[in-house]
Structure formats: structure tokens, C-alpha cells
Write a protein that holds these residues in place. Sequence first.
Motif, PDB file in Angstrom:
ATOM      1  N   ASN A   8       0.826  -1.213   0.000  1.00  0.00           N
ATOM      2  CA  ASN A   8       0.000   0.000   0.000  1.00  0.00           C
ATOM      3  C   ASN A   8       0.860   1.264   0.000  1.00  0.00           C
ATOM      4  O   ASN A   8       0.493   2.278  -0.598  1.00  0.00           O
ATOM      5  CB  ASN A   8      -0.977  -0.004   1.165  1.00  0.00           C
ATOM      6  N   HIS A   9       2.014   1.202   0.650  1.00  0.00           N
ATOM      7  CA  HIS A   9       2.947   2.334   0.638  1.00  0.00           C
ATOM      8  C   HIS A   9       3.422   2.596  -0.793  1.00  0.00           C
ATOM      9  O   HIS A   9       3.445   3.747  -1.244  1.00  0.00           O
ATOM     10  CB  HIS A   9       4.126   2.034   1.570  1.00  0.00           C
ATOM     11  N   TRP A  10       3.789   1.549  -1.522  1.00  0.00           N
ATOM     12  CA  TRP A  10       4.214   1.715  -2.916  1.00  0.00           C
ATOM     13  C   TRP A  10       3.090   2.292  -3.759  1.00  0.00           C
ATOM     14  O   TRP A  10       3.297   3.164  -4.599  1.00  0.00           O
ATOM     15  CB  TRP A  10       4.678   0.385  -3.494  1.00  0.00           C
ATOM     16  N   TYR A  11       1.867   1.814  -3.529  1.00  0.00           N
ATOM     17  CA  TYR A  11       0.700   2.310  -4.252  1.00  0.00           C
ATOM     18  C   TYR A  11       0.529   3.817  -3.996  1.00  0.00           C
ATOM     19  O   TYR A  11       0.331   4.599  -4.927  1.00  0.00           O
ATOM     20  CB  TYR A  11      -0.530   1.526  -3.796  1.00  0.00           C
ATOM     21  N   GLU A  12       0.606   4.210  -2.727  1.00  0.00           N
ATOM     22  CA  GLU A  12       0.432   5.626  -2.355  1.00  0.00           C
ATOM     23  C   GLU A  12       1.555   6.495  -2.922  1.00  0.00           C
ATOM     24  O   GLU A  12       1.347   7.680  -3.169  1.00  0.00           O
ATOM     25  CB  GLU A  12       0.360   5.781  -0.835  1.00  0.00           C
TER      26      GLU A  12
END
Length: 143
Positions: A64-68
Amino acid sequence: MEKNNFPLLLDAEENGKKISPQLPPGVKNFLIDIDGTICEDIPNEEPWRMIDAKVYPDALKICNHWYEQGHIITFFTSRTEQHREVTETWLKKHGFKYHGILFGKPRGGNYHWIDNHIVRATRYKGKFTDLVERNVTIEVFEE
């Protein structure tokens, strides 16, 4: 499927001819396995276990961090199309953000990916963290 606009693709040319569009600098296109990588390893022969698969530590947080950060997250799984509904339900239940899922990845591992684009491979070894750069030996086509 989680909805988010894909990063804009940039037109590209090589030797004066158009080639496939490129991602903007700094944007990564992650292809992430599901079983055995972000959750416990569930074989296709036991699909009833898929809905209750346990998430691996930090997989949700890092993905989710990479997505954000604006990277593209696509899950690439050996699960078949008949497992789409249970897979999407599981991802949503656990809060994974992503752009797409590709089903039918060849089973068995030991992949040798040949492509006209740069391909980087990272083997999951039981701990999901931010990625670090290392110099390694690779096989390439003879020039």
C-alpha cells in the motif's frame, strides 16, 4: 479492484520510430505474486483455503505504501480465472490497494523472463520490507 489512475505513460521513440510508451522516471511497475509472497502459500488444488489465507507481516503496509507513492501494483498469480472472485474478495477484505490482477502465471517457479523492456526480479525470502539496491551477476543476451 481498487481504483486509482495509472501514472501517465510517456511517448517514446527509438531510432526515430515510436516504441511502447514508458512510465515517468521514478515510477515502478510492480508485479507481485500472491500465494507464498503476500500471504501463506495456498495451492490452486485447495481453493477453499484462499478466503482465510493469513497475510504475511508487512506485506500489506509495504504494498500500500508503494501504491500511495504512485507506483503501479499488479498482482500476478498462478491462481486461475475461476479464483478471481475469492481473490478479489480477499484482497479487499485485507485492504490491499492495487491496479490489476493477472491470473494464470506459470506454476513451478525458476522463471526466465525475456522481454524487450527492463525486467527486475526480486525473490521473496520471508520478509516484506522496502527494497534496497545490490550489485549482482545476471545473464544477458550476447551482443
